[in-house]
Design a protein around this motif. Sequence first.
Motif: not given
Lengths: 810, 343
Positions: A117-122
């Motif tokens: 998965g991935m952590l997201c930026s705005a």
Amino acid sequence: MLASIAWLKRYVDIDVTPEELAEKLTRVGLEVESVIHQGQGISGVVTGKVTAIEKNPKSDHLWVCQMDYGSGEIVQIQTGAQNVKQGDIVPVATLGAELPNGMKLKKIKMADVYSYGMLCSAAELGIDNKLLLPEQREGILILSPDTPIGKDIKEVLGLNDTVLDIDLTANKQDCFCMTGIAREAAAVLGKTLRMPDTSVKEAAGGDVHDMLSVAIEIPELCSRFTGRALKNIKIMPSPDWMQNELRACSVRPINNVVDVTNYVMMELGQPMHAYDYDTLTGHALIVRRGKVGEHLQTLDDQDRELTPDMITIADTEKAVGLGGVMGGLITEVTDKTTTVILEAAAFNGPSIRRTSKALGLRSEASMRFERGVDIANCHRALNRAAHLLEEMGACETVCGIADAYPVPYKPAVITVTPETINTRIGVAIPKEEMVDILNRLQFAVKEENGSLVITAPTWRQDVTCDADISEEIARMHSYDKIESHNPELALRQGKEDPMEEVKGEAEDYLASAGLDEVMTYTFIHPSFVDKMMLKADDARRSVIKLMNPISDEFGVMRTTMLPSLLNTAAYNLARQAESVKIFEVGRVYLPKSLPLTDHPEERRMIGAVMSGRRNALNWTSGKDSVDFYDMKGVVEGLLEKMQLADYELAACEETYMHPGKSCVVKAGGKQIGYFGCLHPTVAASFDVPEETYVLELELAPLAESALRVPQYTHLAKFPGTSRDIAVVVPKNVTMQELESVLRANAGELLQGIRVFDVYTGKQVAEGCKSVAFNLTFQAEDRTLTDGEIDPIIKNVVEKVAEAYAAELRK
Amino acid sequence: MSMKEMLLELREKALADLEAAASSQELQELKVKYLGRKGPMTEILRGMGKVPAEERPKIGEIVNQVKQTLEQCLKDRTEILRAEALKAKIANDKVDITLPGRKPAGGHLHPITLTNREIKKIFMHMGFDVIEGPEIDNDYFNFEALNLPKDHPARDMQDTFYITDNFLLRTQTSGVQARTMQSKEPNTPIRMISPGAVYRNDYDATHSPMFHQVEGLVVDKNISLADLKGTLETFCKEMFGNDVKIRLRPSYFPFTEPSCEVDISCVICGGKGCNVCKHSGWLEILGAGEVHPNVLEMSGYDSSKMNGYAFGMGVERIAMLKYGIDDLRLFFENDLRFIRQFR
């Protein structure tokens, strides 16, 4: 104006789709330009907590995070961002998730470690950087610590909202806020409007009047100025719901005090300002004019020089703000602020407009003041702001409101009969429906002697006369229900300005003569006067300049048609047009004096340019280029069409024309135009070939003869006769000269002279030319005989010979 | 051989010769040969003296018959040979019909002129006069007399090119409204349109700093929004065809109240929805409304007695829809490959 549906739903129940609401609002005059579905393309992104984080030993920047997003297991996800800590709550794109940029999440291996998965930026969630705090713009978006985990990110960030982009017309100042739009929506949907809670606890006690005095020195520019005091201010971020709604409407959240002033402005349409109380000398706020030489450091850290035209807010010592435009830096609310004064005022629109334009400071606040705010709204706005800050536990409110309100506002009262309204709209709406419509829009209506006495609500300052009431009724009744009807007017055919009729005739002739019509910009580059080598005292150098042209290219109003047409010719020749024959009947702009103090003359001119091949390439015609006689033929044909017979040609002294191949046209002794070959230097300046022929002719002198109805002359009853003669004369003898000799000597029977050959070459002497004529003779009362004609011919030839030492060619 | 036999033999011989003749010249020679004064017929007739008197009429008859037969044959053969000769001549006289003709070189009118003329024609038939106004106008006629005082926010609707603080390039043809009313005795009925160039400081793919409008104004007694709708419906049907539908949407112009935008059903897709109408089925083509009472009053008209409607349309917009032109810039680039498509 952006309106979030979620926000509108606070004030009105909306039971239709956003698209349906958009259509309904558009049909009553709030034009919805687009319906924006936020968070489109996002799925499978949830909130998750970083339970552990460690560096990937094989990478210099990757972090391996153990994430809990409520799925019942801990999931390993790598991130390259450097701002994530253990315990942070962040947006997690889970396997299979989709992001607005089209990305679909798959298991991947980075530096030997799997990432699920991935952590997201705005930015990855499609949020505009401008709407984020500086610290949120880089790296992963860190959510507030009390955010629950495992929740859909769209819900948390308000990205499941839909936003209406409304193109607000200048009269709808009442809809420059959420409650205003909600009011229209309620009227259209038949729902009740719920105004926001404005209750204030006033827990700080005391009396604002003991802390603050407010005064208006310029009631003509400020009709009301109110203030509320808030103690024990705690500056902190505003709650997520408020940030989300502000962002949806394109307002950047900053901190709770700023956000609340913005929120209330968006909600009620009343701009607000917050001052740090302790920076106000004399604890006073005074509305006055700027003083000459006075300066103010505004919030954007700019030094502004004030003028008496500017509405200035001051304490007893100094200016502290430009009313309605921008506050001062010294009195700004900061982390150290403990007591805040909130301001809500009503400033004069035109004044705010001038100041904000002069300083280049158009803001959400100034735009609302320009259009006019609801003067009765000041208290409501102050109370609503205090309520919201109290709710956040961010302040304690002092009792009371300081209020300077010299002349209470009187809403417009309009008396009108239902018949007047129906007549103007052309419908038969029953009185009861009118009253219902007005009531839904919160107008108060009384009936008196068959008339409606209507009091407009305070927010409808645009409503001043019965025409305005007609519009309210027409738009809510629906324009669709107005049946088309033809005005009952006398039958007649319209008439046109004669000059326009002449213009049409000239256009038709020139097009039939093979010229294409063009339409050029009337403003041109000022350099044309030099490119045309106009003399220093040429009146056409007096050009009308634009103060704010798009560029120099469009800098001045033309005083001649030529430059626009030559540029068009060059444009087409550069695109391989083998023949350019163009015309325009347009205006040139001739000032009586400069700078302009009176309307200039807008002289209508016929302009034409011919260059390149005479005929389109064809097997029957040659490849000759146009020459002087092509343009002359057009002019002759045009003048014939305009029935102008009495004109003469004379030498042309225009500097931009070839002196040997051009002439002026005179009618009634006055020059009305010129035509011929362009001067080679000028042709080069305009990037057209040397053999370029131009025409410029005033339209007005043609108008009188052009519209004359031709009168019939009877046809000759007896046959005429014709003779061909050829004479050899010196080369410089003109046709006009020869013709006058012929006419003077041929007697009354001569009817027409036509030249059918002009020859220079081997068979005639050096310096001479042979000119061949066809002469026609006609008598009214008899058939002519050779015996009559032969002596005439003999005489004519002798006279030509005498005049020019010419000889009759054998 | 009897005289009769000689005559019949002569006939057969002559007929055979005539039949064999291949040209009109040969026929001419045969005519001389057989029917001439020195021909065989004359020779035979010389022997008439030896014929008994009672037989002479009979022989005379035979002579006439032979003569007639030969003359008729000569005539027929002449005609046949002439027809044959003509046929042979025509058979060799041929043009290449596929070579291009000598076409008179006609020019072309600009599509804006064509559209303007069509608009004018439709309204003139409905009794509207056509009135021109100046392109360089002052603040009063362009704004103030249209209920747009200085520093009015609605002035933002139009980016104005200024020449001085007072003079400007007109942003709309609406200024001709006030000019026309002020040129007349107060309360004179008016029915006019005013076409012309207007200017706004806006230049990109969909905006031209100069473009064309047609203003319309009707002032009379009891002129309603329904009358406006009727007039514009007539106009739109004339311009775009009988199937076109119109709808009014509330809008705002400072000089009309009530105001509306007028949409027509999309002429490209017929209202089903396409790219041109942004899938709405409707195209906005003009703005209109009932003349604001302030506008009437400022120009000396009594708004309690007189009222009217006004409208304004963009000529380029209408031309684009009419001719299927998809780029506004084409109108002013004046590429002849573009201009030459219109007639």
